[in-house]
Design a protein around this motif. Structure first.
Motif, short mmCIF file in Angstrom:
data_model
loop_
_atom_site.label_atom_id
_atom_site.label_comp_id
_atom_site.label_asym_id
_atom_site.label_seq_id
_atom_site.Cartn_x
_atom_site.Cartn_y
_atom_site.Cartn_z
N LEU B 45 -40.92 -48.66 10.40
CA LEU B 45 -41.29 -48.35 11.79
C LEU B 45 -42.74 -47.91 11.91
O LEU B 45 -43.40 -48.24 12.89
CB LEU B 45 -40.36 -47.28 12.35
CG LEU B 45 -38.91 -47.71 12.55
CD1 LEU B 45 -38.03 -46.52 12.92
CD2 LEU B 45 -38.81 -48.77 13.64
N ASN B 46 -43.23 -47.16 10.91
CA ASN B 46 -44.63 -46.72 11.00
C ASN B 46 -45.59 -47.91 10.99
O ASN B 46 -46.55 -47.95 11.76
CB ASN B 46 -44.96 -45.76 9.85
CG ASN B 46 -44.49 -44.34 10.14
OD1 ASN B 46 -44.13 -44.01 11.27
ND2 ASN B 46 -44.46 -43.49 9.11
N LYS B 48 -44.95 -50.99 11.91
CA LYS B 48 -44.80 -51.72 13.17
C LYS B 48 -45.54 -51.00 14.30
O LYS B 48 -46.19 -51.63 15.14
CB LYS B 48 -43.32 -51.88 13.52
CG LYS B 48 -42.60 -52.87 12.63
CD LYS B 48 -41.11 -52.86 12.88
CE LYS B 48 -40.42 -53.79 11.87
NZ LYS B 48 -38.96 -53.64 11.89
N ASN B 49 -45.44 -49.67 14.30
CA ASN B 49 -46.11 -48.90 15.35
C ASN B 49 -47.62 -48.87 15.15
O ASN B 49 -48.37 -48.86 16.14
CB ASN B 49 -45.54 -47.49 15.42
CG ASN B 49 -44.25 -47.45 16.24
OD1 ASN B 49 -44.18 -48.02 17.31
ND2 ASN B 49 -43.23 -46.80 15.72
N ILE B 50 -48.08 -48.86 13.89
CA ILE B 50 -49.52 -48.92 13.64
C ILE B 50 -50.07 -50.27 14.13
O ILE B 50 -51.15 -50.33 14.72
CB ILE B 50 -49.83 -48.69 12.14
CG1 ILE B 50 -49.60 -47.21 11.78
CG2 ILE B 50 -51.26 -49.08 11.81
CD1 ILE B 50 -49.61 -46.90 10.30
N ASP B 51 -49.29 -51.32 13.95
CA ASP B 51 -49.70 -52.64 14.47
C ASP B 51 -49.83 -52.60 15.99
O ASP B 51 -50.77 -53.18 16.56
CB ASP B 51 -48.70 -53.72 14.05
CG ASP B 51 -48.75 -54.00 12.55
OD1 ASP B 51 -49.76 -53.63 11.92
OD2 ASP B 51 -47.79 -54.59 12.02
N PRO B 122 -46.48 -46.03 21.24
CA PRO B 122 -46.07 -46.05 19.83
C PRO B 122 -46.00 -44.63 19.24
O PRO B 122 -46.69 -43.72 19.72
CB PRO B 122 -47.17 -46.85 19.14
CG PRO B 122 -47.87 -47.58 20.22
CD PRO B 122 -47.74 -46.76 21.46
N PHE B 123 -45.18 -44.47 18.22
CA PHE B 123 -45.09 -43.15 17.57
C PHE B 123 -45.13 -43.31 16.04
O PHE B 123 -44.64 -44.30 15.50
CB PHE B 123 -43.83 -42.40 18.00
CG PHE B 123 -42.55 -43.10 17.64
CD1 PHE B 123 -41.97 -43.99 18.52
CD2 PHE B 123 -41.91 -42.86 16.43
CE1 PHE B 123 -40.79 -44.65 18.20
CE2 PHE B 123 -40.73 -43.50 16.11
CZ PHE B 123 -40.17 -44.40 17.00
N ILE B 124 -45.75 -42.34 15.40
CA ILE B 124 -45.87 -42.32 13.93
C ILE B 124 -45.15 -41.08 13.42
O ILE B 124 -45.40 -39.98 13.90
CB ILE B 124 -47.36 -42.24 13.50
CG1 ILE B 124 -48.18 -43.39 14.11
CG2 ILE B 124 -47.49 -42.21 11.98
CD1 ILE B 124 -47.82 -44.75 13.60
N VAL B 125 -44.27 -41.27 12.44
CA VAL B 125 -43.50 -40.14 11.90
C VAL B 125 -43.99 -39.80 10.50
O VAL B 125 -44.05 -40.67 9.62
CB VAL B 125 -41.99 -40.46 11.88
CG1 VAL B 125 -41.21 -39.31 11.25
CG2 VAL B 125 -41.47 -40.73 13.29
N LYS B 141 -38.38 -43.61 3.45
CA LYS B 141 -39.21 -44.72 2.95
C LYS B 141 -38.75 -46.06 3.53
O LYS B 141 -39.57 -46.92 3.85
CB LYS B 141 -39.18 -44.75 1.43
CG LYS B 141 -40.02 -43.65 0.79
CD LYS B 141 -39.88 -43.68 -0.71
CE LYS B 141 -40.76 -42.64 -1.36
NZ LYS B 141 -40.49 -42.54 -2.82
N LYS B 142 -37.44 -46.23 3.65
CA LYS B 142 -36.94 -47.49 4.21
C LYS B 142 -37.23 -47.57 5.71
O LYS B 142 -37.63 -48.60 6.22
CB LYS B 142 -35.42 -47.60 4.02
CG LYS B 142 -34.97 -47.92 2.60
CD LYS B 142 -33.45 -48.05 2.60
CE LYS B 142 -32.91 -48.24 1.20
NZ LYS B 142 -31.43 -48.33 1.20
N MET B 143 -37.02 -46.46 6.38
CA MET B 143 -37.09 -46.46 7.84
C MET B 143 -38.54 -46.41 8.35
O MET B 143 -38.89 -47.11 9.29
CB MET B 143 -36.31 -45.25 8.37
CG MET B 143 -35.84 -45.36 9.78
SD MET B 143 -34.55 -44.13 10.07
CE MET B 143 -34.28 -44.37 11.82
N PHE B 144 -39.37 -45.59 7.70
CA PHE B 144 -40.72 -45.39 8.22
C PHE B 144 -41.81 -45.93 7.30
O PHE B 144 -42.88 -46.30 7.77
CB PHE B 144 -40.96 -43.91 8.50
CG PHE B 144 -40.08 -43.37 9.59
CD1 PHE B 144 -40.30 -43.72 10.92
CD2 PHE B 144 -39.00 -42.55 9.31
CE1 PHE B 144 -39.48 -43.25 11.93
CE2 PHE B 144 -38.17 -42.08 10.31
CZ PHE B 144 -38.41 -42.43 11.63
N GLY B 145 -41.59 -45.93 5.99
CA GLY B 145 -42.59 -46.48 5.07
C GLY B 145 -43.04 -45.45 4.05
O GLY B 145 -42.33 -44.48 3.77
#
Lengths: 206, 270
Positions: B45-46, B48-51, B122-125, B141-145
């Protein structure tokens, strides 16, 4: 309190063994036959879901005139289902307050409730406390408890003389129950925290 | 045990009604095999949101971002903070500075994601210490990176750094220093869940000195969370902000004005 906290695992193990011996030796209440050994289980259970595994199997003992069942189950969840292989041991205690007979040899247990203690077998989680953190900084991550309510139907097999039991339960894990009841009762609903379990058991002594 | 007399019809009706109810409810509830599942529905998700953030890079030279933290267990309050952030309609993105779960269970991650996904931007966790409990690190790690990551936005390098040392070992100071040193951006901001700029039961003098040396050499400011209260302090002339918990309805707004080349930080409470 310090001694209890430091020896939690040993005390719990002793408690489980003691209760199992009480249940197993309680011959008059669950009617073991004369030729059967005292430590024979009263029932064999297989269950899916309810937090104890994709497939969980174990043995159980009935006591107090068949109103209390105490079971020990091993649960396995494959990586395909839960993302990683998970092995658990569960100690499940159920109270059956009501019994209804119907259609000759069939029995309905219309409502029961239970408490399960769940232990995951993995070196990355801990049953007592983490060695890296100060005492009581976190709750143990390797064990949880769950509460459940359910319904069971039992039918006698005339061919082999055993009783088959089929049950469904609604289970809530302690963490979610706490979150729902105390932390944030406004946001979380029953549907958010409850899950279903389905099981089958063979009862040999009833 | 009370054994009732034979009552076939009531029993049959009861079984039918309860079974229908449970199965109907069961379809809705679903089967949960283990609380320790790491089988996530949403991945990376991180990234994708950074993109999504990078796609808005050229819209302006200024930016305005919000920071919230320690949302674990406080779902209603977090939802209220997010409603306020959505009502502003001027945010480029939101940082969530860790501790989104209590014991690192997948369902807690999903509860948190359900709320964060209501954000219009967008949000970064960033991972907090509670994200490492149980199998929480795998899920994060799987969900956010990755735990340590960085990205640039309108001339600022945002470096997100994992410093939960009790839970995940010694922080990767070398990565932090190298990432900051290799960046050519005009401004640099470091975000780490726990404040390691002062000695505490978590960080000794050597670790604190290492962090402060890096911050002083490369960064404009630092953001932390963990202690649940909005606060500000100046250490070695570098501003350090603590983002309070959404439990207390705290959040922080960071604004950058390109024309004056100034940062403005507002510590807010609903």
């Amino acid at each position: 309190m310090y001694i209890i906290r430091e020896n939690f695992y040993k005390l719990l193990t002793n408690l489980i063994i003691t209760i199992f011996f009480i249940f197993a030796c309680d011959e008059p209440s669950h009617g073991h036959g004369k030729n059967e050994l005292w430590y024979y289980p009263d029932c064999y259970t297989i269950q899916t879901a309810g937090y104890i595994g994709f497939i969980a199997m174990g043995i159980g003992f009935l006591s107090f005139n068949n109103t209390w069942e105490s079971s020990l189950l091993y649960g396995f969840s494959p990586a395909d289902v839960t993302g990683k292989e998970i092995h658990t041991v569960s100690w499940k205690n159920i109270v059956y307050p009501f019994t209804l007979n119907f259609l000759d040899d069939n029995v309905l247990l219309p409502f029961y409730f239970g408490v399960t203690m769940l232990f995951v077998m993995d070196k990355n989680v801990y049953w007592e406390r983490s060695t890296n953190c100060p005492d009581r900084y976190y709750n143990p991550t390797g064990r949880h408890s769950a509460v459940s309510v359910g319904l069971q139907i039992q039918g006698k097999s005339t061919m082999i003389g055993l009783i088959h039991g089929f049950y469904v339960e609604i289970t809530i894990l302690d963490t979610y129950l706490k979150a729902c009841l105390w932390d944030d009762s406004e946001y979380l609903n029953f549907d958010d925290v409850a899950s279903l379990a389905i099981g089958y058991k063979i009862i040999t002594n009833y | 045990m009370k054994v009732f007399s034979k009552a076939t019809i009531p029993c049959a009706c009861y079984i039918l009604i309860v079974t229908i109810c449970i199965l109907f409810q069961g379809c809705y509830l679903g089967l949960e095999y283990s609380p320790y599942s790491t089988d996530v529905d949403y991945k990376n998700l991180n990234k994708k949101n950074i993109d999504r953030i990078k796609a808005r890079e050229s819209e302006s030279s200024n930016y305005r971002i919000a920071l919230i933290a320690d949302t674990h267990r406080f779902y209603t309050e977090t939802e209220n903070v997010i409603k306020v952030l959505n009502s502003r309609n001027d945010l480029d993105f939101v940082f969530i500075l860790g501790d989104i779960t209590d014991v690192g269970l997948l369902k807690e991650y999903n509860f948190a994601y359900d709320i964060f996904s209501k954000l219009y931007c967008p949000f970064i966790v960033i991972a907090g210490n509670h994200e490492f409990l149980g199998y929480g690190e795998n899920i994060y790690k799987k969900m956010f990176g990755p735990l340590n990551f960085n990205f640039t936005f309108r001339g600022t390098e945002f470096i997100c750094f994992n410093d939960s040392n009790w839970e995940s070992g010694e922080p990767d100071w070398w990565w932090l220093e190298q990432t900051a040193a290799l960046s050519y951006e005009q401004h640099k901001i470091v975000l780490a869940h726990i404040d390691c700029s002062i000695t505490s039961e978590r960080f000794n003098q050597e670790q604190v000195d290492r962090f402060n040396d890096i911050v002083k050499s490369y960064f404009d400011m630092a953001f932390h969370a963990h202690d649940h209260v909005n606060s500000y302090k100046l250490i070695e002339d570098i501003p350090r902000y603590h983002v309070g918990s959404s439990h207390h309805r705290h959040y922080v707004i960071l604004e950058y004005d390109y024309n004056t080349d100034n940062f403005t930080v507002e510590l807010c409470t609903l």
